[in-house]
Scaffold this active site. Sequence first.
Site, PDB file in Angstrom:
ATOM      1  N   ASN A 155     -25.512 124.742  15.359  1.00 26.50           N
ATOM      2  CA  ASN A 155     -24.824 125.953  16.567  1.00 26.50           C
ATOM      3  C   ASN A 155     -24.113 127.429  15.625  1.00 26.50           C
ATOM      4  OD1 ASN A 155     -22.355 125.468  13.849  1.00 26.50           O
ATOM      5  ND2 ASN A 155     -20.975 124.358  15.981  1.00 26.50           N
TER       6      ASN A 155
ATOM      7  N   HIS B 117     -23.110 127.270  12.477  1.00 23.00           N
ATOM      8  CA  HIS B 117     -21.565 126.986  11.234  1.00 23.00           C
ATOM      9  C   HIS B 117     -22.734 127.740   9.914  1.00 23.00           C
ATOM     10  CE1 HIS B 117     -21.334 122.418  11.303  1.00 23.00           C
ATOM     11  NE2 HIS B 117     -22.586 122.851  10.429  1.00 23.00           N
TER      12      HIS B 117
ATOM     13  N   GLU C  95     -17.009 126.953  12.331  1.00 23.61           N
ATOM     14  CA  GLU C  95     -17.500 126.625  13.704  1.00 23.61           C
ATOM     15  C   GLU C  95     -17.346 127.829  14.426  1.00 23.61           C
ATOM     16  OE1 GLU C  95     -19.138 124.291  13.634  1.00 23.61           O
ATOM     17  OE2 GLU C  95     -17.837 122.287  13.926  1.00 23.61           O
TER      18      GLU C  95
HETATM   19  P1  PGA Z   1     -27.470 119.817   7.781  1.00 24.78           P
HETATM   20  O1  PGA Z   1     -26.561 120.066   7.776  1.00 24.78           O
HETATM   21  O2  PGA Z   1     -28.298 120.451   6.385  1.00 24.78           O
HETATM   22  O3  PGA Z   1     -27.559 118.222   7.257  1.00 24.78           O
HETATM   23  O4  PGA Z   1     -28.389 119.522   9.043  1.00 24.78           O
HETATM   24  C1  PGA Z   1     -26.193 121.393   7.288  1.00 24.78           C
HETATM   25  C2  PGA Z   1     -24.772 122.377   8.099  1.00 24.78           C
HETATM   26  O5  PGA Z   1     -24.568 122.032   8.907  1.00 24.78           O
HETATM   27  O6  PGA Z   1     -23.924 123.178   7.771  1.00 24.78           O
END
Ligand code: PGA
Length: 274
Positions: free
Chosen positions: A150, A152, A157
């Site tokens: 998304n 973030h 968020e």
């Molecule tokens: P991920 O998470 O490396 O597990 O895909 C990245 C994030 O949510 O910042």
Amino acid sequence: MPLKADTICRDMLVMEVIIRKNGEECGLVAARIVAKCLQEKEKPVLGLATGSTPLQLYGELIELYRTGTISFKECTTFNLDEYVGLDHSHPKSYHRYMADNFFGRVDMCAENINIPDGTAEDLRQTCQEYETKIEQCGGIDLQILGIGSNGHIGFNEPMGSLSSRTWIKILSKNTIKDNGRFFKDAREVPRHVITMGIGTIMEARHCLIMACGWKKSEAVKAMIEGSVTAQWPASALQFHRRTTAVLDEEAASLLSHREHYAWVEENMMPWQTY
Ligand code: PGA
């Protein structure tokens, strides 16, 4: 704050986009960027991330440490975020993640490790102290980041402030679903977290953001080629003085200007390459 001339000369003032075949190759480039920072700075300050994306990078850094190429003895680290309410020894806490995947396997001094304390009695105070400590250490030289599907960064968020500081945030339903894969069930994912803010991240002297896999392609497109908007928090990095995005083919698949990024990389001055 206006940038000083010496900063302008040293920094690139662009978002640099490096695309590699897969996660393994991204890990190699990212490790070279971190190694360069460790070798150039007497007392480097690193900002660290968790999740699945930086695991290749940590693996490479551990290897470079084992072969005597780099040392973390003089290094101070600040992690981006932590869940509220998970004990430091909880298998899904970021304290545990860092100990298992990195700190326990290199020569970091325990007193130089900083991770937000999601178990603190006074969470607000702990957030303020975290900001103060970063400042006292002279700021972050190199901030490693992943990106959520998304958009973030840290746990900032969508629809939050693009100038936020370290604070307690509520995870979006999207992130709870994404991170459910690390827990037995998405219902076990804490709803609250402590995260460095976008404003905190923007003060790092260099940001290194990594993304791998199709699932990240929309967020990557928005971050690099979209408008700067709170809907995609990572897009704030378009205003950052020096960000390097290291992407695999899948994460980069929606970018329209791939040829340009490759051209820029090919024509870098030798001192700009990794
Ligand atoms: P991920 O998470 O490396 O597990 O895909 C990245 C994030 O949510 O910042």
